[in-house]
Scaffold this motif. Structure first.
Motif, PDB file in Angstrom:
ATOM      1  N   LEU A  13       0.701  -1.235   0.134  1.00  0.00           N
ATOM      2  CA  LEU A  13       0.110   0.086  -0.142  1.00  0.00           C
ATOM      3  C   LEU A  13       0.869   1.110   0.083  1.00  0.00           C
ATOM      4  CD1 LEU A  13      -2.910   1.086   0.641  1.00  0.00           C
ATOM      5  CD2 LEU A  13      -2.118   1.330   2.934  1.00  0.00           C
ATOM      6  N   GLY A  15       0.946   5.159   0.754  1.00  0.00           N
ATOM      7  CA  GLY A  15       0.524   6.209   1.659  1.00  0.00           C
ATOM      8  C   GLY A  15       1.038   6.513   2.769  1.00  0.00           C
ATOM      9  N   ARG A  16       0.570   7.648   3.600  1.00  0.00           N
ATOM     10  CA  ARG A  16       1.336   8.225   4.921  1.00  0.00           C
ATOM     11  C   ARG A  16       1.160   7.241   5.804  1.00  0.00           C
ATOM     12  NH1 ARG A  16       2.753  13.544   4.565  1.00  0.00           N
ATOM     13  NH2 ARG A  16       2.170  14.573   3.051  1.00  0.00           N
ATOM     14  N   ARG A  17       2.020   7.419   6.773  1.00  0.00           N
ATOM     15  CA  ARG A  17       2.118   6.439   8.222  1.00  0.00           C
ATOM     16  C   ARG A  17       0.873   6.650   8.953  1.00  0.00           C
ATOM     17  NH1 ARG A  17       6.508   2.722   8.602  1.00  0.00           N
ATOM     18  NH2 ARG A  17       6.472   3.109  10.708  1.00  0.00           N
ATOM     19  N   THR A  18      -0.486   6.729   8.526  1.00  0.00           N
ATOM     20  CA  THR A  18      -1.498   7.155   9.486  1.00  0.00           C
ATOM     21  C   THR A  18      -2.288   5.637   9.983  1.00  0.00           C
ATOM     22  OG1 THR A  18      -2.942   7.375   7.671  1.00  0.00           O
ATOM     23  CG2 THR A  18      -1.920   9.381   8.394  1.00  0.00           C
ATOM     24  N   SER A  21      -4.326   4.830   6.677  1.00  0.00           N
ATOM     25  CA  SER A  21      -3.523   3.865   5.746  1.00  0.00           C
ATOM     26  C   SER A  21      -3.411   2.416   6.279  1.00  0.00           C
ATOM     27  CB  SER A  21      -2.192   4.450   5.573  1.00  0.00           C
ATOM     28  OG  SER A  21      -2.086   5.552   4.913  1.00  0.00           O
ATOM     29  N   ARG A  24      -6.603   0.618   5.837  1.00  0.00           N
ATOM     30  CA  ARG A  24      -6.447   0.063   4.341  1.00  0.00           C
ATOM     31  C   ARG A  24      -5.856  -1.138   4.086  1.00  0.00           C
ATOM     32  NH1 ARG A  24      -5.566   5.718   2.166  1.00  0.00           N
ATOM     33  NH2 ARG A  24      -3.642   4.572   1.229  1.00  0.00           N
ATOM     34  N   LEU A  25      -4.492  -1.299   4.721  1.00  0.00           N
ATOM     35  CA  LEU A  25      -3.776  -2.284   4.400  1.00  0.00           C
ATOM     36  C   LEU A  25      -4.518  -3.559   5.119  1.00  0.00           C
ATOM     37  CD1 LEU A  25      -1.038  -3.677   3.799  1.00  0.00           C
ATOM     38  CD2 LEU A  25      -0.332  -3.192   6.005  1.00  0.00           C
ATOM     39  N   ASP A  95       3.278   5.999  -9.219  1.00  0.00           N
ATOM     40  CA  ASP A  95       2.645   4.763  -8.694  1.00  0.00           C
ATOM     41  C   ASP A  95       2.526   3.684  -9.734  1.00  0.00           C
ATOM     42  OD1 ASP A  95       1.880   6.141  -6.343  1.00  0.00           O
ATOM     43  OD2 ASP A  95       0.269   6.612  -6.812  1.00  0.00           O
TER      44      ASP A  95
END
Length: 107
Positions: A13, A15-18, A21, A24-25, A95
């Motif tokens: 995935l 994305g930012r480390r939030t 995210s 979503r993973l 991407d």
């Protein structure tokens, strides 16, 4: 994310480390019917917030192999470096190239 025993990529995935995210993973893993019996992560706070402590181990001792793989990916994707001739300003192109590289190397 990779299988610790085989080294096989299971999901990835961008994305930012939030927390969003990481959620979503987790959703990607659930959709692909992957059961995770043990999580080895760095000290990312989203993992501490969302994973049960019984199956989560934080630290760098079990993440060396995946960090090595990430370094190889960064080295091979010269497109991300501004000073190279193949640099692209398009996020879509970044991407796409990264997805193609990951699919080529691991799937």
């Amino acid at each position: 994310m990779e299988d610790h025993d085989t080294g096989q990529e299971v999901a990835f995935l961008f994305g930012r480390r939030t927390n969003a995210s990481f959620k979503r993973l987790l959703k990607l893993l659930a959709e692909s019917d992957v059961t995770v019996s043990r999580w080895f992560t760095d000290y990312w706070w989203a993992c501490h917030d969302l994973l049960p402590t019984a199956i989560h181990q934080a630290g760098k001792d079990q993440t060396q192999r995946i960090e090595r793989k990430h370094l190889d990916l960064r080295t091979r994707t010269k497109r991300l470096a501004r000073r190279t001739i193949c640099f692209s300003k398009s996020v879509l192109m970044h991407d796409t190239v990264i997805n193609l590289l990951i699919n080529h190397l691991f799937f």
